[in-house]
Design an enzyme around this catalytic site. Structure first.
Site, PDB file in Angstrom:
ATOM      1  N   SER A 184      43.368  34.760  45.456  1.00  0.00           N
ATOM      2  CA  SER A 184      43.768  34.542  44.065  1.00  0.00           C
ATOM      3  C   SER A 184      43.375  33.163  43.532  1.00  0.00           C
ATOM      4  O   SER A 184      43.357  32.959  42.325  1.00  0.00           O
ATOM      5  CB  SER A 184      45.277  34.736  43.904  1.00  0.00           C
ATOM      6  OG  SER A 184      45.989  33.697  44.543  1.00  0.00           O
ATOM      7  N   LYS A 238      49.524  28.622  43.244  1.00  0.00           N
ATOM      8  CA  LYS A 238      48.793  28.864  41.999  1.00  0.00           C
ATOM      9  C   LYS A 238      48.580  27.524  41.289  1.00  0.00           C
ATOM     10  O   LYS A 238      49.079  26.484  41.711  1.00  0.00           O
ATOM     11  CB  LYS A 238      49.587  29.795  41.064  1.00  0.00           C
ATOM     12  CG  LYS A 238      50.033  31.119  41.670  1.00  0.00           C
ATOM     13  CD  LYS A 238      48.899  32.107  41.878  1.00  0.00           C
ATOM     14  CE  LYS A 238      49.439  33.424  42.455  1.00  0.00           C
ATOM     15  NZ  LYS A 238      48.339  34.360  42.774  1.00  0.00           N
TER      16      LYS A 238
END
Length: 278
Positions: free
Chosen positions: A42, A119
């Site tokens: 990701s 993230k």
């Protein structure tokens, strides 16, 4: 008799040494740096599957989420940070708290599952965030982007979970070249990083998110392959992340392996050793 006493004392001293070592390691992991393996794609290309880094836990201060979790379901071990430090949960504050900056790469505790996620911090409290035709908008303004060619990788199993990449030029056969469009995105505070595009999909077109006070909005750099704040917590996403759920900032990659096991030395990525996270 004396030999038995010496043997018994040696055994006790060994146990003490192990206990002390575990306590020291636990304190170090709780207060200073937490090891973290990148399990998914990701955050490509900033972070690749198999990158190993230490998370700086001093960057934002301490909360219940700073306590270590030990999740080894294969061995029936699931000790959550809330099990250890849950009494400090609930007020969305931190001890010696520091404010994260837009663009930081952050490890945080998922608000629902409790798993550790990594993230990039995109939205601060009070910000509005929206994706329009794949372009990030902050507070009503499009974030600057510049096309920078193509990111390529081999179509092969990656990491212990043997994940296979998604490709913009798919379908791609085993051993083929998987391609994704690459852009450099620059946030209003000047932080720049690469983002990747795979396809035109729903996450490229969203409503307007208004980040609540005491919360943050996170996105993966591999935009079309990231379960992040664009997806509500109830459907498996991250949603808005409370301040107290932040664990620390990712500053530097220490080691990296492209194989399904770190023991496969021929798959080590020596060019990523000690590389700064930007």
């Amino acid at each position: 008799m004396a030999d038995k006493e010496k043997s018994g004392n040696a055994f006790v001293e060994t146990i003490k040494t192990i206990v002390y070592a575990l306590l020291i390691a636990g304190i170090f992991r709780t207060l200073f740096f937490q090891p973290f393996w990148i399990p998914s794609g990701s955050m490509k290309e900033t972070l690749l599957i198999g990158d190993f880094l230490f998370v700086n836990k001093m960057a934002y201060g301490y909360s219940y989420a700073s306590c270590p979790s030990l999740m080894l379901p294969r061995f029936g071990i699931e000790v959550d940070s809330r099990d250890i430090c849950g009494s400090f949960d609930g007020d969305n504050t931190r001890l010696w708290g520091g404010e994260p900056e837009r663009g930081d790469v952050v490890v945080f505790r998922h608000p629902v599952s409790g798993r550790d996620y990594i993230k990039r911090l995109i939205g601060l409290p009070g910000d509005t965030v929206q994706m329009k035709a794949g372009v990030l908008h902050l507070n009503g303004e499009a974030v600057a982007r510049e096309d920078t060619g193509v990111f390529t990788e081999e179509m092969a199993a990656q990491g212990p979970q043997r994940l296979r990449p998604r490709c913009e030029n798919g379908p791609v056969g085993e051993g083929g070249t998987c391609e994704k469009s690459r852009q450099i995105e620059t946030l209003p505070n000047g932080v720049s990083y690469s983002v990747l595009n795979i396809a035109d999909q729903q996450s490229d077109r969203t409503g307007v998110y208004t980040v609540p006070e005491g919360h943050y909005f996170f996105m993966g750099d591999n935009r079309d392959n990231s379960a992040d704040s664009r997806l509500a917590q109830q459907v498996g996403g991250v949603g808005f992340v409370p301040y107290e759920n932040l664990i620390g900032r990712a500053d530097r990659i220490m080691f990296s392996s492209a194989g399904t096991s770190m023991l496969y030395f021929w798959t080590w990525r020596s060019d990523r050793f000690f590389k700064g996270v930007e």
